[in-house]
Scaffold this motif. Structure first.
Motif, PDB file in Angstrom:
ATOM      1  N   THR A  38      46.041  48.944  47.064  1.00 15.43           N
ATOM      2  CA  THR A  38      46.893  49.512  46.022  1.00 15.43           C
ATOM      3  C   THR A  38      46.814  48.683  44.748  1.00 15.43           C
ATOM      4  OG1 THR A  38      48.392  50.403  47.708  1.00 15.43           O
ATOM      5  CG2 THR A  38      49.253  50.221  45.465  1.00 15.43           C
ATOM      6  N   ALA A  39      46.809  47.364  44.885  1.00 11.39           N
ATOM      7  CA  ALA A  39      46.705  46.494  43.710  1.00 11.39           C
ATOM      8  C   ALA A  39      45.389  46.725  42.976  1.00 11.39           C
ATOM      9  CB  ALA A  39      46.815  45.031  44.135  1.00 11.39           C
ATOM     10  N   ARG A  40      44.310  46.887  43.717  1.00 12.57           N
ATOM     11  CA  ARG A  40      43.009  47.105  43.087  1.00 12.57           C
ATOM     12  C   ARG A  40      42.965  48.452  42.366  1.00 12.57           C
ATOM     13  NH1 ARG A  40      38.996  43.420  45.315  1.00 12.57           N
ATOM     14  NH2 ARG A  40      37.369  44.860  44.663  1.00 12.57           N
ATOM     15  N   MET A  41      43.631  49.465  42.926  1.00  8.93           N
ATOM     16  CA  MET A  41      43.690  50.770  42.263  1.00  8.93           C
ATOM     17  C   MET A  41      44.528  50.699  40.985  1.00  8.93           C
ATOM     18  SD  MET A  41      44.209  53.335  45.499  1.00  8.93           S
ATOM     19  CE  MET A  41      43.226  53.178  46.991  1.00  8.93           C
ATOM     20  N   ILE A  42      45.664  50.014  41.052  1.00  7.93           N
ATOM     21  CA  ILE A  42      46.496  49.842  39.865  1.00  7.93           C
ATOM     22  C   ILE A  42      45.707  49.134  38.767  1.00  7.93           C
ATOM     23  CG2 ILE A  42      48.509  48.608  38.947  1.00  7.93           C
ATOM     24  CD1 ILE A  42      49.888  49.159  41.659  1.00  7.93           C
ATOM     25  N   GLU A  43      45.039  48.068  39.156  1.00  7.62           N
ATOM     26  CA  GLU A  43      44.218  47.327  38.192  1.00  7.62           C
ATOM     27  C   GLU A  43      43.170  48.225  37.546  1.00  7.62           C
ATOM     28  OE1 GLU A  43      41.680  43.267  38.656  1.00  7.62           O
ATOM     29  OE2 GLU A  43      41.052  44.942  39.927  1.00  7.62           O
ATOM     30  N   ARG A  44      42.489  49.016  38.351  1.00  7.30           N
ATOM     31  CA  ARG A  44      41.417  49.865  37.815  1.00  7.30           C
ATOM     32  C   ARG A  44      41.978  50.898  36.848  1.00  7.30           C
ATOM     33  NH1 ARG A  44      36.823  48.300  36.843  1.00  7.30           N
ATOM     34  NH2 ARG A  44      37.062  47.045  38.747  1.00  7.30           N
ATOM     35  N   LEU A  45      43.154  51.445  37.134  1.00  6.95           N
ATOM     36  CA  LEU A  45      43.780  52.398  36.220  1.00  6.95           C
ATOM     37  C   LEU A  45      44.158  51.720  34.904  1.00  6.95           C
ATOM     38  CD1 LEU A  45      46.024  54.300  38.775  1.00  6.95           C
ATOM     39  CD2 LEU A  45      44.394  55.410  37.237  1.00  6.95           C
ATOM     40  N   LEU A  46      44.749  50.553  34.972  1.00  5.06           N
ATOM     41  CA  LEU A  46      45.142  49.849  33.750  1.00  5.06           C
ATOM     42  C   LEU A  46      43.931  49.489  32.907  1.00  5.06           C
ATOM     43  CD1 LEU A  46      47.838  47.513  35.338  1.00  5.06           C
ATOM     44  CD2 LEU A  46      48.283  49.466  33.820  1.00  5.06           C
ATOM     45  N   LEU A  47      42.852  49.044  33.547  1.00  5.10           N
ATOM     46  CA  LEU A  47      41.629  48.735  32.820  1.00  5.10           C
ATOM     47  C   LEU A  47      41.077  49.965  32.105  1.00  5.10           C
ATOM     48  CD1 LEU A  47      39.816  46.413  35.391  1.00  5.10           C
ATOM     49  CD2 LEU A  47      40.600  45.749  33.115  1.00  5.10           C
ATOM     50  N   ALA A  48      41.151  51.107  32.784  1.00  2.70           N
ATOM     51  CA  ALA A  48      40.635  52.340  32.193  1.00  2.70           C
ATOM     52  C   ALA A  48      41.407  52.728  30.941  1.00  2.70           C
ATOM     53  CB  ALA A  48      40.687  53.475  33.218  1.00  2.70           C
ATOM     54  N   PHE A  49      42.664  52.274  30.865  1.00  5.90           N
ATOM     55  CA  PHE A  49      43.473  52.543  29.673  1.00  5.90           C
ATOM     56  C   PHE A  49      43.427  51.372  28.687  1.00  5.90           C
ATOM     57  CE2 PHE A  49      45.185  55.724  32.562  1.00  5.90           C
ATOM     58  CZ  PHE A  49      45.250  56.834  31.730  1.00  5.90           C
ATOM     59  N   ASP A  50      42.351  50.571  28.791  1.00  5.87           N
ATOM     60  CA  ASP A  50      42.033  49.521  27.815  1.00  5.87           C
ATOM     61  C   ASP A  50      43.063  48.396  27.762  1.00  5.87           C
ATOM     62  OD1 ASP A  50      39.653  50.788  27.011  1.00  5.87           O
ATOM     63  OD2 ASP A  50      40.766  52.092  25.644  1.00  5.87           O
ATOM     64  N   LEU A  51      43.678  48.098  28.893  1.00 14.08           N
ATOM     65  CA  LEU A  51      44.567  46.955  28.971  1.00 14.08           C
ATOM     66  C   LEU A  51      43.841  45.789  29.638  1.00 14.08           C
ATOM     67  CD1 LEU A  51      47.965  48.546  30.048  1.00 14.08           C
ATOM     68  CD2 LEU A  51      47.235  47.865  27.774  1.00 14.08           C
ATOM     69  N   ARG A  52      44.120  44.595  29.179  1.00 10.31           N
ATOM     70  CA  ARG A  52      43.556  43.406  29.818  1.00 10.31           C
ATOM     71  C   ARG A  52      44.433  43.043  31.010  1.00 10.31           C
ATOM     72  NH1 ARG A  52      41.480  37.473  27.753  1.00 10.31           N
ATOM     73  NH2 ARG A  52      39.818  37.480  29.310  1.00 10.31           N
ATOM     74  N   THR A  53      43.831  42.889  32.170  1.00 13.25           N
ATOM     75  CA  THR A  53      44.602  42.720  33.397  1.00 13.25           C
ATOM     76  C   THR A  53      44.363  41.373  34.050  1.00 13.25           C
ATOM     77  OG1 THR A  53      42.842  43.680  34.759  1.00 13.25           O
ATOM     78  CG2 THR A  53      44.526  45.195  33.897  1.00 13.25           C
ATOM     79  N   GLY A  54      45.397  40.903  34.748  1.00  9.48           N
ATOM     80  CA  GLY A  54      45.272  39.824  35.711  1.00  9.48           C
ATOM     81  C   GLY A  54      45.700  40.376  37.056  1.00  9.48           C
TER      82      GLY A  54
END
Length: 492
Positions: free
Chosen positions: A104-120
């Motif tokens: 779930t964390a990896r999916m959340i990360e991938r969605l946020l990245l797709a919306f051009d956010l820098r993620t940790g």
């Protein structure tokens, strides 16, 4: 404390793991597009850098292991105060539950990245390298950055060690490293997976504006409670005042506890099956095709390159969490951009979760380590693969419900090779064999104490059935076993 199997906290295991990496034969037929092409890093090729990383790991391993729990946030709070509260310099999505947290964390990360956010992203345990636990922009931090972050924090960790009744633990120090690395980047949002439980977990010095709870099941009952309701009481601690609680479908007693906590802290609640859910799913080549109902509306034709109904539910949980992060809900009748959502989900990976690492015969890795996870994996194997003869390689930790795990896999495994990984927590092979004989019958059980021998034996059994007749191998029982098998089979 790692809510999946604890990994990377035993010096003897580290020595054995080095031997596995340096000297064991590789049992691999290369498979384009599967293991070896994701974000699980190898150890550094530079010998000096590798030695430096190993030295840091050794220092971390000298601390309290993840399996030792002391219910206090005092040490983490003290260190965060010295560091200037780095965990408050970015918004966070905080994730707890029993199974499915990392996916779930990896999916959340991938969605946020797709919306051009820098993620940790901070997850545990790791599959092969400790650097996996801390990711920036979808990739594990480099060995150099991991080492640098550790040395930057080392003097301050020493100050806390000297002022507290107990030194900081392995997990506490790495959690602090993640929070500091995210602040230094800086990230737009942190995706943080709880180690064990919630209230007293080292990650819980962060205030997630979105708190995600994956399905609660029985695991770590000696530490968290003997019922799903009791376990949910500990996990509910990540739901903070005025946050949004995004809840997977739960057992009745767990749901009641989570809702009560949400009311207590005036959190907004979004529940799977009510505010969001999986509308349709179809098995597809390489994964599944989903229609999801999010908080703002419907998302159709979403391809997820992961197998199993449980991953579809993880996907809609991740979608709802990201919608909540962007403020989409009952008062905002809009959806996220559908093409961006589709692109994000199509790029999701989750190493060690029904991951194919070899063909002829097909070898699949899955890190299921408790009965609930094993039941989900067994159902997914039956749905996604056309195996007519599946051989299991099972190497669990001794503190798990191993009988329940074996019983969950028994209907889908024609034979089982019982083995152990290199950690001291691995179940004694003779005890495991005795349990396996009770569940499978003597004729279906083979014992191979070494993991490399167990893999070879299982592959030989599958080959005897004929690779083209639908024979395959499933390696399972522990994240540790899966990580070591992945290395032996040629994955990164």
């Amino acid at each position: 404390m790692a809510d999946s199997d604890d990994f990377g906290t035993d010096p003897q295991r580290e020595a054995d793991y080095a031997l596995i990496e340096a000297g064991s034969r590789t049992l691999r037929t290369p498979v384009p597009g599967v293991a070896g092409e994701d974000d699980v890093p190898r150890r550094p090729a530079d010998p000096e850098l590798d030695r430096a990383l190993h030295a840091v790991e050794e220092e971390l391993l000298g601390r309290w292991p993840e399996t030792r729990l002391e219910p206090s946030l005092d040490r983490m709070t003290a260190l965060m105060d010295i560091l200037g509260e780095p965990q408050r310099s970015y918004p966070a999505i905080h994730i707890t539950g029993t199974n499915g947290k990392t996916s779930t964390a990896r999916m959340i990360e991938r969605l946020l990245l797709a919306f051009d956010l820098r993620t940790g992203r901070y997850t545990s345990p790791h599959v092969q390298s400790v650097t996996e636990r801390i990711s920036l922009d979808g990739a594990p931090v480099s060995a150099e950055r991991f080492i640098e972050t550790y040395h930057d924090l080392q003097p301050y960790v020493g100050m806390v060690d000297g002022s507290q009744p107990h030194r900081m633990s392995f997990f506490e120090v790495i959690t602090a490293m993640a929070y500091a690395a995210f602040a230094d980047a800086p990230v737009d949002v942190a995706v943080v997976e709880v180690g064990m439980g919630g209230s007293w977990d080292a990650t819980n010095v962060v205030d997630g504006q979105v708190a995600v709870v994956t399905p609660v099941a029985l695991d770590h009952t000696d530490r968290l409670g003997g019922t799903t309701g009791e376990i949910a009481g500990e996990k509910a601690g990540i739901i903070k005042k005025d946050a949004t609680a995004v809840l997977a479908a739960q057992p009745a007693d767990a749901a009641q506890v989570l809702l009560a906590r949400s009311v207590e802290v005036d959190a907004t609640v979004a529940r799977e099956g009510l505010e969001f859910g999986v509308l349709r799913r179809e098995v597809a080549v390489g994964g599944q095709l989903l229609t999801l109902r999010g908080l703002g509306g419907e998302y159709d034709q979403v391809f997820l390159p992961l197998h199993g109904e449980h991953q579809a539910h993880n996907a809609v949980l991740a979608l709802a969490a990201v919608e909540a992060f962007f403020g989409i809900g009952s008062t905002h009748e809009r959806t996220l951009d559908i093409d961006t959502v589709r692109t994000a989900f199509a790029a999701v990976t989750s190493p060690g979760r029904l991951e194919i690492v070899r063909r002829s015969p097909t070898v699949v890795l899955d890190a299921a380590h408790n009965p609930a996870g094993a039941r989900a994996a067994a159902a997914a194997v039956g749905e996604a693969f056309d195996f007519t003869h599946l051989v299991g390689v099972v190497g669990p930790s001794g503190d798990k419900d191993v009988r329940g795990l074996l019983e969950a896999f028994e209907p889908v495994l024609a034979e089982v090779v019982v083995t152990r990984n290199s950690t001291h927590r691995a179940m004694d092979v003779d005890e495991l064999a005795a349990l396996a004989v009770e569940v499978f019958g003597e004729d279906r059980v083979q014992v191979e104490p070494r993991l490399d021998d167990a893999l070879e034996a299982a592959i030989a059994l599958a080959d005897d059935e004929g690779a083209y007749s639908g024979a395959g191998v499933l390696v399972t029982g522990s994240v540790i076993t899966v990580g070591e098998a992945r290395l032996l089979l040629g994955g990164k």
